[in-house]
Design an enzyme around this catalytic site. Structure first.
Site, mmCIF file in Angstrom:
data_model
loop_
_atom_site.group_PDB
_atom_site.id
_atom_site.type_symbol
_atom_site.label_atom_id
_atom_site.label_comp_id
_atom_site.label_asym_id
_atom_site.label_seq_id
_atom_site.Cartn_x
_atom_site.Cartn_y
_atom_site.Cartn_z
ATOM 1 N N ARG A 385 19.590 -22.893 25.987
ATOM 2 C CA ARG A 385 19.858 -22.246 24.700
ATOM 3 C C ARG A 385 19.007 -20.985 24.520
ATOM 4 O O ARG A 385 19.357 -20.087 23.771
ATOM 5 C CB ARG A 385 19.571 -23.266 23.594
ATOM 6 C CG ARG A 385 20.084 -22.899 22.237
ATOM 7 C CD ARG A 385 19.946 -24.065 21.268
ATOM 8 N NE ARG A 385 18.585 -24.565 21.208
ATOM 9 C CZ ARG A 385 18.199 -25.641 20.509
ATOM 10 N NH1 ARG A 385 19.088 -26.342 19.850
ATOM 11 N NH2 ARG A 385 16.949 -26.029 20.497
ATOM 12 N N VAL A 507 28.961 -22.694 18.980
ATOM 13 C CA VAL A 507 28.603 -23.557 20.108
ATOM 14 C C VAL A 507 27.081 -23.731 20.238
ATOM 15 O O VAL A 507 26.325 -23.015 19.598
ATOM 16 C CB VAL A 507 29.185 -23.024 21.447
ATOM 17 C CG1 VAL A 507 30.691 -22.952 21.375
ATOM 18 C CG2 VAL A 507 28.615 -21.653 21.788
ATOM 19 N N GLU A 508 26.686 -24.667 21.057
ATOM 20 C CA GLU A 508 25.268 -24.981 21.322
ATOM 21 C C GLU A 508 24.491 -25.193 20.030
ATOM 22 O O GLU A 508 23.369 -24.729 19.864
ATOM 23 C CB GLU A 508 24.617 -23.893 22.190
ATOM 24 C CG GLU A 508 25.172 -23.896 23.604
ATOM 25 C CD GLU A 508 24.311 -23.147 24.612
ATOM 26 O OE1 GLU A 508 23.187 -22.757 24.279
ATOM 27 O OE2 GLU A 508 24.786 -22.976 25.748
ATOM 28 N N GLY A 509 25.096 -25.911 19.084
ATOM 29 C CA GLY A 509 24.457 -26.160 17.790
ATOM 30 C C GLY A 509 24.917 -25.116 16.807
ATOM 31 O O GLY A 509 24.388 -24.001 16.787
#
Ligand SMILES: Cc1cc2nc3c(=O)[nH]c(=O)nc-3n(C[C@H](O)[C@H](O)[C@H](O)COP(=O)(O)OP(=O)(O)OC[C@H]3O[C@@H](n4cnc5c(N)ncnc54)[C@H](O)[C@@H]3O)c2cc1C
Length: 843
Positions: A385, A507-509
């Site tokens: 991330r 995406v990714e949180g």
């Protein structure tokens, strides 16, 4: 008078002891010394015996109480014991997945900010951008070549696919295996190199970068490299590195999006037939959606919850989240259908299966790692991330600025380049700040990851801040371009970013979750110097051991809190004058001081918030969101100062740093002020306001003049604009819409003098500029322009006409080709595929 001096001396001593985090024993001795000096008349030299009776006792009371509390057994039974038992009772149970998420990754400079006394040496110890020769050659060679091959319109509209030649090129040159070690056939590039390579591609095509990004982040490559069995490493890593296998990673399902750990995808440990043999394995049922690369994948990384009702593995019935590698052509795997995310072209789609049997050796890391999936994912996410989306966030902001400064210089209205109009200076100023700051954060964070850090809190900050700021930059770019940015077609270079911004946000949180839940709540627990130790102590089943650990942490915590309260107040009444400044901070000393002062204020408010809200932190998301913003501003300002130093403090960048510092501090003040203003406890609110803003709110945003100065620098071809947009792909091909911009901008600037002469002639009526008139020939004939100037303007006008042109189409060309007659939204040829799980079919 003597009394006044004594009181002042006591106040100074209290500030000094608190700020230096004196131990309770030191406080007790100091209180005793003060009582002795006062009561025996030592202060004015008229020594007498200490006063007795009630008044004497009151004078000694603080020393007596502090003295008693410095005896561990008394302190534990009177103070820390009751607090410990109270918290232990009230503390909600932290689930396994929560505690794995909390423990994943490393803490770094975020902890410095939480400490209220950031170490500038630690910041400076992070290496500047360093690439090996091989990495630099790859960035300037194959990466630039790949960028040049990209035809964004063909990808987004013509084919709605990544063309085979792009896939082949990316596979052949190892783009899909940048993080796989050389030993296993990958490029083994540093995080910094990966980030720059991804950024360069992102500046050209948000679709193409996605196919490179996924295999180099949470795609199973990293999981295999870190946790795989030797067989998995030897078999899969070389195949992934060369793109023989294309991976995807399937975590999200219809009911488990942000709350991915609650997935209903399930596996049962059982025996079954595989390759004609009876083997131990898992029977799986799952339903996943939104999976990037899914439709093209040959290897599916799948997360599911594993159960073992017969305890065959000896780990109990509920084994937990597990990750397996499943070949996409394995019987029972349904994969290949596509979603249409934001109308983009990168492959993304659902996959599902029912009662699919897989052998146990397909679990990443084998049977031993069954149940460890969530920890594995969280650890890889902390590093990934920090790289993938921040690289796009920075590159996108740089590209938006590069294109917009060019277009704004070329496009004229009311006789003036639109970039020079004050109304448009505002969005341009924001874009300049974002391009500089996003890149600063990207570079510093990638350098941290390159040195082995997996910064969980910083990666969350970078993810949500860089994508959120990019969203603003894209909107600003669109505003400056007007209709030219809105109408899509082969010459539109903004639409791709505009379409893809929401993907990066989600995406990714997803950003709101990352801001309001993850950054501060996780940050407070991980980066706060004592909180995690206190909570761990409270969760210790051995109460005696827990109390001892809690007692130590709690003592230190009290000193820390006092230090913050007094330290913040001292900085705030002196305007940060005495805040530490690192050596050789020429030109930026003031920003270091203000950053130190702001960190103290942050540490104070964060500490009080955690202490007062405790378990309620998760639901007070407007407060935690603001604190996440405050923390982010401080981190990004620290990165900005570091970038300026790493770049060698270029004279012209000083104004950009000042702009970023003033705006960052102002936004920090809004975030921390908003937290205080909305604090639920009125007494705390009043106290914090008095400590943090004793004379009101000190920071103001950068003024219009400063904005004007930086815009003037950035809309000029040259070193400032080049540095602001470093390492993105820049075309100089006039047949490429962005190359056309570059070339035209330079020619427009070079022809400015001639343009002015022509404008004057048109305004005076000597020359008329209407369709059907050759005004340049007229101006030349009248001696207003020389032949060379008329030629120069003729070229500029031709190029400008191409830059401002907007595509138009025959209506038939615009029919969406994914809506062929007979197809519907559910399944092929008008009928929903009944073998799909209901939830997927109902999407
Ligand atoms: C284009 C695209 C590609 C993707 N690629 C992949 C992939 O390759 N693999 C994969 O596994 N997944 C992938 N995803 C899934 C992605 O990770 C999820 O979309 C994301 O986790 C959010 O889940 P959701 O969309 O269901 O939103 P929801 O979880 O329904 O969230 C809706 C909103 O609520 C907010 N929210 C939710 N919970 C909280 C909370 N507790 N506090 C505050 N706010 C909250 C969110 O921030 C969001 O704004 C992809 C998604 C998209 C759109």
């Amino acid at each position: 008078m003597v009394a006044l001096i004594f009181v002042v001396a006591c106040v100074v001593a209290v500030f000094a002891l608190a700020i230096r985090r004196a131990s309770i024993e030191t406080w007790a001795i100091a209180a005793a010394a003060a009582a002795l000096i006062w009561q025996t008349g030592l202060i004015d030299g008229r020594f007498h015996a200490p006063a007795l009776g009630l008044s004497g006792l009151i004078g000694w009371l603080p020393a007596i109480v502090l003295g008693l509390l410095s005896i561990a057994s008394l302190r534990r039974s009177w103070l820390t014991g009751p607090v410990y038992h109270g918290i232990k009772k009230a503390l909600p149970r932290v689930s396994d997945t929560e505690s794995q998420a909390l423990e994943a990754g490393t803490i770094g400079f975020d902890a410095e900010i939480f400490s209220g006394r950031p170490s500038w040496e630690r910041l400076r110890a992070v290496p500047p951008i360093v690439l090996t020769e091989e990495e630099r050659a790859f960035l300037d060679g194959p990466t630039a070549e790949l960028c040049a091959m990209i035809d964004d319109w063909k990808i987004r509209h013509g084919e709605r696919e990544i063309p085979d030649e792009i896939w082949d090129f990316a596979k052949r040159h190892g783009f899909l295996g940048m993080l796989i070690s050389k030993q296993h056939g990958g490029l083994g590039f540093s995080a910094q190199a990966q980030s720059l390579i991804l950024g360069k591609i992102a500046s050209r095509s948000a679709d193409v970068v996605t196919i490179v990004m996924v295999p180099n982040s949470l795609g199973p490559g990293e999981l295999i490299e870190k946790y795989g069995t030797d067989e998995q490493k030897h078999y899969y890593l070389p195949r992934l590195a060369k793109g023989i296998d294309v991976p995807c990673f399937s975590l999200t399902g219809p009911t488990s999006g942000s709350d991915a750990a609650t997935m209903s995808d399930i596996g049962w440990v059982t025996r079954g037939i595989h390759d004609g043999k009876d083997v131990l394995g898992i029977r799986l049922s799952w339903d996943k959606r939104y999976i990037t690369l899914g439709p093209k994948a040959t290897l599916v990384g799948l997360a599911f919850h594993l159960f073992d009702p017969e305890n065959i593995l000896g780990k109990g019935e509920d084994i937990g989240i597990t990750v397996a590698l499943i070949p996409a052509d394995h019987p029972g795997v349904n994969i290949g259908r596509r979603h249409l995310p934001s109308g983009a072209a990168f492959p993304n789609g659902p996959n599902w299966g029912k009662d699919v049997f897989i052998p146990m050796e397909w679990v990443i890391g084998g049977q031993r790692m069954a149940g460890n999936g969530w920890r594995m994912l969280m650890e890889c996410l902390a590093a990934g991330r920090a790289i993938s989306l921040p690289s796009s966030g920075a590159a996108g902001a740089k590209a938006m600025l590069r294109f917009t400064t060019a277009y704004g210089r070329i496009r004229k209205q009311f006789g003036l380049a639109v970039a020079k109009m004050e109304g448009l200076e505002e969005p341009l100023t924001r874009m300049i700040e974002t391009a500089y700051v996003n890149e600063a954060g990207r570079a510093v964070t990638a350098a941290m990851v390159s040195t082995g850090e997996k910064p969980s809190v910083i990666s969350a900050i970078m993810k949500y801040q860089s994508t959120e700021r990019l969203r603003q930059s894209v909107n600003d770019a669109m505003d400056l371009h007007g209709g030219r940015g809105i109408c899509d077609g082969p010459s539109n270079y903004l639409q791709s970013a505009y379409q893809m911004v929401p993907v990066g946000i989600t995406v990714e949180g997803a950003n709101i979750l990352t801001r309001s839940l993850i950054t501060f709540a996780q940050g407070a627990l991980r980066s706060h110097p004592y909180l995690f130790a206190e909570i761990k102590a409270c969760q210790d089943p051995d109460t005696k051991r827990g109390l001892a650990a809690f007692d130590t942490a709690f003592r230190n915590h009290i000193s820390f809190s006092l230090s913050n309260a007094f330290g913040a107040f001292a900085h705030n009444i002196t305007g940060g004058l005495f805040a530490p400044v690192p050596e050789k901070a020429y030109g930026t000393a003031e920003w270091y001081r203000q950053l130190g002062r702001a960190s103290r204020n942050f540490a104070l408010v964060a500490d009080v918030t955690v202490a007062i809200l405790g378990g309620g932190l998760k639901t007070r998301q407007k407060l935690t969101g603001r604190l996440a913003d405050a923390l982010s501003e401080l981190y990004l300002l620290a990165c900005t100062l570091k970038r300026y130093e790493d770049d060698g403090k270029p004279a012209n960048d000083r104004l950009i740093v000042e702009l970023a510092a003033r705006n960052g501090l102002y936004r920090f003040q809004q975030a921390i002020g908003g937290t205080i203003d909305n604090f639920p406890n009125v007494f705390v609110r009043i106290l914090l306001r008095a400590l943090v803003f004793p004379f009101g709110r000190p920071y103001k945003p950068a003024n219009d003049r400063l904005g004007h100065e930086v815009v003037k620098l950035a809309i000029q071809p040259g070193e400032v604009r080049d540095r602001l947009t470093r390492e993105i792909y820049i075309s100089r091909d006039v047949n490429d819409p962005t190359g056309l911009l570059e070339v035209t901008m330079e020619k427009v600037v070079a022809a400015e003098e001639a343009e002015r002469k022509l404008d004057r002639a048109i305004r005076s009526g000597a020359v008329k500029r209407f369709h059907g008139i050759d005004w340049l020939a007229d101006a030349e004939r009248l001696g207003i322009l020389t032949t060379a100037e008329a030629g120069q303007l003729r070229e500029v006008e031709a190029l400008t006409a191409r830059v401002i042109a907007v595509d138009h189409f025959d209506p038939a060309e615009l029919k969406p080709h994914y809506m062929k007659p007979g197809h519907n939204m559910l399944g092929a040829q008008g009928s929903a595929d009944v073998s799909r799980p209901r939830s997927a079919a109902a999407e």
